[in-house]
Design a protein around this motif. Structure first.
Motif, PDB file in Angstrom:
ATOM      1  N   TRP A 113      70.356  -8.646   6.562  1.00 31.94           N
ATOM      2  CA  TRP A 113      71.130  -7.613   7.983  1.00 31.94           C
ATOM      3  C   TRP A 113      69.712  -6.921   7.901  1.00 31.94           C
ATOM      4  N   GLU A 114      68.506  -6.832   7.866  1.00 31.09           N
ATOM      5  CA  GLU A 114      66.935  -6.497   8.532  1.00 31.09           C
ATOM      6  C   GLU A 114      66.694  -6.879   9.272  1.00 31.09           C
ATOM      7  N   MET A 115      67.024  -8.261   9.054  1.00 29.00           N
ATOM      8  CA  MET A 115      66.371  -9.262  10.201  1.00 29.00           C
ATOM      9  C   MET A 115      67.882  -9.171  11.339  1.00 29.00           C
ATOM     10  N   ILE A 116      69.123  -8.778  10.916  1.00 34.48           N
ATOM     11  CA  ILE A 116      69.327  -8.725  12.571  1.00 34.48           C
ATOM     12  C   ILE A 116      69.280  -7.606  12.741  1.00 34.48           C
ATOM     13  N   GLY A 117      69.159  -6.362  12.623  1.00 35.25           N
ATOM     14  CA  GLY A 117      68.660  -5.609  13.004  1.00 35.25           C
ATOM     15  C   GLY A 117      67.291  -5.420  14.052  1.00 35.25           C
ATOM     16  N   ARG A 118      66.821  -6.340  13.444  1.00 37.28           N
ATOM     17  CA  ARG A 118      64.829  -6.536  13.981  1.00 37.28           C
ATOM     18  C   ARG A 118      65.655  -7.759  15.678  1.00 37.28           C
ATOM     19  N   GLU A 119      65.884  -8.760  14.974  1.00 38.06           N
ATOM     20  CA  GLU A 119      66.438  -8.924  16.023  1.00 38.06           C
ATOM     21  C   GLU A 119      67.201  -7.998  17.700  1.00 38.06           C
ATOM     22  N   ILE A 120      67.896  -7.647  17.030  1.00 37.73           N
ATOM     23  CA  ILE A 120      68.934  -7.023  17.969  1.00 37.73           C
ATOM     24  C   ILE A 120      67.823  -6.273  19.409  1.00 37.73           C
ATOM     25  N   GLN A 121      66.653  -5.615  18.177  1.00 33.90           N
ATOM     26  CA  GLN A 121      66.267  -4.028  18.582  1.00 33.90           C
ATOM     27  C   GLN A 121      64.952  -4.994  19.860  1.00 33.90           C
ATOM     28  N   LYS A 122      64.795  -6.255  19.037  1.00 35.63           N
ATOM     29  CA  LYS A 122      63.449  -7.790  20.302  1.00 35.63           C
ATOM     30  C   LYS A 122      64.004  -7.735  21.499  1.00 35.63           C
ATOM     31  N   MET A 123      66.229  -7.784  21.240  1.00 35.05           N
ATOM     32  CA  MET A 123      66.928  -8.181  22.111  1.00 35.05           C
ATOM     33  C   MET A 123      66.852  -6.761  23.467  1.00 35.05           C
ATOM     34  N   HIS A 124      66.860  -5.547  22.157  1.00 39.28           N
ATOM     35  CA  HIS A 124      66.943  -4.181  23.612  1.00 39.28           C
ATOM     36  C   HIS A 124      65.228  -4.140  24.333  1.00 39.28           C
ATOM     37  N   ARG A 125      64.239  -4.217  23.465  1.00 39.25           N
ATOM     38  CA  ARG A 125      63.115  -3.801  23.665  1.00 39.25           C
ATOM     39  C   ARG A 125      62.681  -4.853  24.735  1.00 39.25           C
ATOM     40  N   ALA A 126      63.682  -6.395  25.734  1.00 36.84           N
ATOM     41  CA  ALA A 126      63.951  -7.386  26.557  1.00 36.84           C
ATOM     42  C   ALA A 126      64.285  -6.325  27.716  1.00 36.84           C
ATOM     43  N   GLN A 127      65.128  -5.028  26.974  1.00 40.22           N
ATOM     44  CA  GLN A 127      65.854  -4.751  27.949  1.00 40.22           C
ATOM     45  C   GLN A 127      67.168  -5.358  28.569  1.00 40.22           C
ATOM     46  N   TRP A 154      75.101  -1.733   7.009  1.00 37.74           N
ATOM     47  CA  TRP A 154      74.750  -1.816   7.845  1.00 37.74           C
ATOM     48  C   TRP A 154      73.521  -0.160   8.653  1.00 37.74           C
ATOM     49  N   GLN A 155      73.482  -0.309   7.416  1.00 34.44           N
ATOM     50  CA  GLN A 155      71.739   0.753   7.120  1.00 34.44           C
ATOM     51  C   GLN A 155      71.128   0.363   7.198  1.00 34.44           C
ATOM     52  N   ALA A 156      71.293  -1.071   5.818  1.00 32.61           N
ATOM     53  CA  ALA A 156      69.990  -1.708   6.212  1.00 32.61           C
ATOM     54  C   ALA A 156      69.815  -2.665   7.621  1.00 32.61           C
ATOM     55  N   LEU A 157      71.257  -2.575   8.879  1.00 30.28           N
ATOM     56  CA  LEU A 157      70.379  -2.697   9.595  1.00 30.28           C
ATOM     57  C   LEU A 157      69.883  -2.411  10.796  1.00 30.28           C
ATOM     58  N   LEU A 158      69.803  -1.279  10.369  1.00 30.27           N
ATOM     59  CA  LEU A 158      69.728   0.160  11.346  1.00 30.27           C
ATOM     60  C   LEU A 158      68.042   0.499  10.784  1.00 30.27           C
ATOM     61  N   ALA A 159      67.552  -0.007   9.574  1.00 28.54           N
ATOM     62  CA  ALA A 159      66.499   0.363   9.143  1.00 28.54           C
ATOM     63  C   ALA A 159      65.218  -0.782   9.726  1.00 28.54           C
ATOM     64  N   GLY A 160      66.070  -1.949   9.981  1.00 31.26           N
ATOM     65  CA  GLY A 160      65.524  -3.057  10.404  1.00 31.26           C
ATOM     66  C   GLY A 160      65.089  -2.864  11.856  1.00 31.26           C
ATOM     67  N   TYR A 161      66.566  -2.330  12.971  1.00 28.75           N
ATOM     68  CA  TYR A 161      66.225  -1.401  14.195  1.00 28.75           C
ATOM     69  C   TYR A 161      65.387  -1.015  14.227  1.00 28.75           C
ATOM     70  N   ASP A 162      65.146   0.098  13.353  1.00 31.58           N
ATOM     71  CA  ASP A 162      64.340   1.125  14.126  1.00 31.58           C
ATOM     72  C   ASP A 162      62.647   0.958  13.374  1.00 31.58           C
ATOM     73  N   GLN A 163      62.649  -0.004  11.858  1.00 33.42           N
ATOM     74  CA  GLN A 163      61.016  -0.814  12.009  1.00 33.42           C
ATOM     75  C   GLN A 163      60.287  -1.397  12.849  1.00 33.42           C
ATOM     76  N   SER A 164      61.463  -1.603  13.794  1.00 32.90           N
ATOM     77  CA  SER A 164      60.609  -2.303  15.014  1.00 32.90           C
ATOM     78  C   SER A 164      60.371  -1.889  16.189  1.00 32.90           C
ATOM     79  N   GLN A 165      60.963  -0.593  16.402  1.00 32.66           N
ATOM     80  CA  GLN A 165      60.540   0.175  17.424  1.00 32.66           C
ATOM     81  C   GLN A 165      59.287   0.805  17.483  1.00 32.66           C
TER      82      GLN A 165
END
Length: 236
Positions: free
Chosen positions: A148-162, A225-236
């Motif tokens: 779940w954390e990995m999914i969050g990180r991948e989405i963050q990478k996509m969002h970082r690419a706008q 879901w909280q793990a996904l958000l944690a992965g997302y936030d760690q990547s920012q």
């Protein structure tokens, strides 16, 4: 290196480094059938064909409309310029994401065929190898908090690419046998400026998870879901 091939009403955009077959033939399913190179298919609005090329596996998809309008005009779109067509836009968006290091299907070729002010379109991408979507995986013991954390990180990478994935749902997230997360199906997606849209994009994914949970289609908990958000936030 990207190249463009135009013959009469047909234009093909392709990546020469990815495509070893003749670009004029690769969108014809009979070409692959004669080579005994069709290795599978998946059905949605139309059929996505999985193909074995000389250098890699490919996925071939024709563009079809959805919804009520799609029942009337199934595969024709108004032509307002090549760069406005769905195949060219998705090809270039995938190219942008690939260069940004996001795990998405590598774009190989896109074809537009014009008819009296309209067009039909096709897209050829590299197939994500040995992967399944998260709906299929979530009822197994394979998914952990780390995933779940990995999914969050991948989405963050996509969002970082706008890039805003306008159909970000759990079926468009894959996990392969090497534990890599992939995001697929970027038709009608786009780049956006700013940050405000990103929370809404995540909320769309959560709605898809909640919907599948209510249907009993997946095993999913609030802590996931909280793990996904944690992965997302760690990547920012």
């Amino acid at each position: 290196m990207l190249k463009t091939l135009t013959q009469q009403a047909q234009t093909i955009l392709y990546d020469e480094s990815q495509l070893q077959d003749d670009p004029q033939h690769v969108f014809n399913i009979d070409y692959w059938r004669e080579k005994s190179a069709i290795i599978g298919s998946a059905t949605g609005r139309g059929t996505t064909w999985f193909l074995q090329a000389s250098n890699q596996q490919l996925a071939l998809r024709h563009y079809y409309r959805g919804g009520l309008f799609g029942k009337l005009i199934k595969q024709y779109y108004l032509f307002t310029g090549l760069e406005n067509t769905r195949p060219f836009k998705e090809f270039r968006l995938l190219k942008h994401l690939t260069e940004a290091g996001v795990n998405v299907p590598t774009p190989v070729a896109a074809k537009v065929t014009r008819f009296l002010g309209c067009y039909q379109g096709d897209l050829l991408t590299a197939r994500v190898p040995n992967a399944a979507d998260m709906i299929d995986i979530l009822n197994t013991d394979r998914v952990t908090q780390t995933h779940w954390e990995m999914i969050g990180r991948e989405i963050q990478k996509m969002h970082r690419a706008q890039v805003c994935h306008t159909d970000l749902n759990i079926k468009n997230i894959l996990l392969d046998d090497k534990e890599n997360v992939w995001i697929i199906d970027f038709d009608k997606c786009q780049t956006r400026k700013g940050e405000a849209w990103k929370a809404a994009n995540l909320a769309r994914l959560k709605r898809s998870l909640d919907k599948q949970q209510r249907k009993g289609a997946i095993s999913y908990q609030a802590s996931d879901w909280q793990a996904l958000l944690a992965g997302y936030d760690q990547s920012q």
